[in-house]
Enzyme design. Structure first.
Site, mmCIF file in Angstrom:
data_model
loop_
_atom_site.group_PDB
_atom_site.id
_atom_site.type_symbol
_atom_site.label_atom_id
_atom_site.label_comp_id
_atom_site.label_asym_id
_atom_site.label_seq_id
_atom_site.Cartn_x
_atom_site.Cartn_y
_atom_site.Cartn_z
ATOM 1 N N GLU A 1 -1.035 -8.897 4.006
ATOM 2 C CA GLU A 1 -0.852 -9.179 5.440
ATOM 3 C C GLU A 1 -2.140 -9.088 6.241
ATOM 4 O O GLU A 1 -2.195 -9.517 7.410
ATOM 5 C CB GLU A 1 0.184 -8.212 6.025
ATOM 6 C CG GLU A 1 -0.347 -6.880 6.515
ATOM 7 C CD GLU A 1 -0.771 -5.893 5.437
ATOM 8 O OE1 GLU A 1 -1.148 -4.767 5.770
ATOM 9 O OE2 GLU A 1 -0.733 -6.246 4.236
ATOM 10 N N CYS B 1 0.852 -1.193 0.000
ATOM 11 C CA CYS B 1 0.000 0.000 0.000
ATOM 12 C C CYS B 1 0.888 1.245 0.000
ATOM 13 O O CYS B 1 1.517 1.537 -1.008
ATOM 14 C CB CYS B 1 -0.981 -0.033 1.175
ATOM 15 S SG CYS B 1 -2.369 1.116 0.965
ATOM 16 N N HIS C 1 -3.269 -5.476 0.397
ATOM 17 C CA HIS C 1 -2.719 -5.834 1.706
ATOM 18 C C HIS C 1 -2.697 -7.351 1.896
ATOM 19 O O HIS C 1 -3.621 -7.920 2.482
ATOM 20 C CB HIS C 1 -3.564 -5.211 2.817
ATOM 21 C CG HIS C 1 -3.395 -3.735 2.975
ATOM 22 N ND1 HIS C 1 -2.443 -3.177 3.812
ATOM 23 C CD2 HIS C 1 -4.050 -2.696 2.406
ATOM 24 C CE1 HIS C 1 -2.525 -1.852 3.752
ATOM 25 N NE2 HIS C 1 -3.488 -1.539 2.901
#
Length: 244
Positions: free
Chosen positions: A192, A100, A190
């Site tokens: 994660e 990001c 994202h």
């Protein structure tokens, strides 16, 4: 202030330095997967006073997201040091992953363009389309034509740097993933972020974009098994790049 030590060579195997830019924006499951792959992961939190090292000393670098532009130095005064570390990683061929804001920062450092509040914002689980070049990418090859990933951005990369390999897009955002050189990747999404993280998002922010918070969470939860399959493999491959 706590200083993140500049230790030089990793203690064992390879080591990863993670720059976290906001209190709620930690490495999440990517940190767990990297540790599971045998890597040491050190998280620097400069927003809380951690000082970034002057050099990576052989460590891979991951820069996470945050609600800033890559050059928003007034609100995030650690960004100049983050950009310097990113430039060093690029110049040295050190493994790098920008997520990001981190991906936008990589693009800008290398000569690309990022615009604030540009295009259509993306929130929640999004279908990411892998481009033909992803078929030969060390991290993305063989993961399928489309993969789900969580998004939360209003700022956008509008031009990739010269020499970038364009790897993925979405309906609303063309530059979802790219690679520079052999081992520097940027993503707009994202990998994660778990679906459960959406429950902590400000519902007013979602409704302001015409979204139903319950629906955003439900769609992410439905996509979670596939997302775990894809992004855990992606992370294991990044760990192999770090070891190599």
């Amino acid at each position: 202030m706590t200083k993140v030590p500049d230790r030089g060579s990793p203690r064992s195997g390879a080591e990863v330095l993670v720059v976290q830019n906001t209190p709620g924006g930690g490495p999440g499951r990517i940190g767990d997967w990297l540790r599971g792959a045998g890597l040491e992961v050190e998280v620097a939190r400069p927003f809380a006073g951690d000082l970034l090292p002057g050099a990576l000393g052989g460590r891979a670098l991951i820069v996470l997201g945050g609600g800033f532009m890559p050059d928003d130095d007034a609100r995030a005064p650690w960004l100049p040091d983050t950009r310097r570390l990113t430039r060093r990683a690029l110049d040295a061929g050190t493994p790098f992953l920008g997520i990001c804001l981190g991906g936008q920062l990589l693009a800008q450092v290398a000569g690309g363009t990022v615009r604030a509040a540009y295009g259509r914002p993306e929130h929640g689980s999004t279908e990411i389309r892998l481009r033909p070049a992803a078929g030969e990418d060390p991290l993305l090859h063989g993961l399928g034509d489309t993969v789900p990933a969580i998004e939360r951005h209003v700022d956008t990369i509008t031009e990739l740097p010269d020499g970038a390999v364009w790897l993925a897009s979405s309906e609303a955002c063309p530059y979802q993933a790219f690679r520079l050189g052999r081992c520097a990747w940027g993503t707009q999404f994202h990998p994660e972020a778990e679906a459960a993280r959406i429950a902590a998002w400000d519902p007013a922010g979602l409704t302001a974009h015409g979204l139903d918070p319950a629906d955003v969470l439900a769609r992410a939860e439905a996509a979670e098994p596939r997302a775990v399959e894809v992004w855990s493999e992606f992370t294991r491959r990044f760990a192999r790049v770090c070891r190599d």
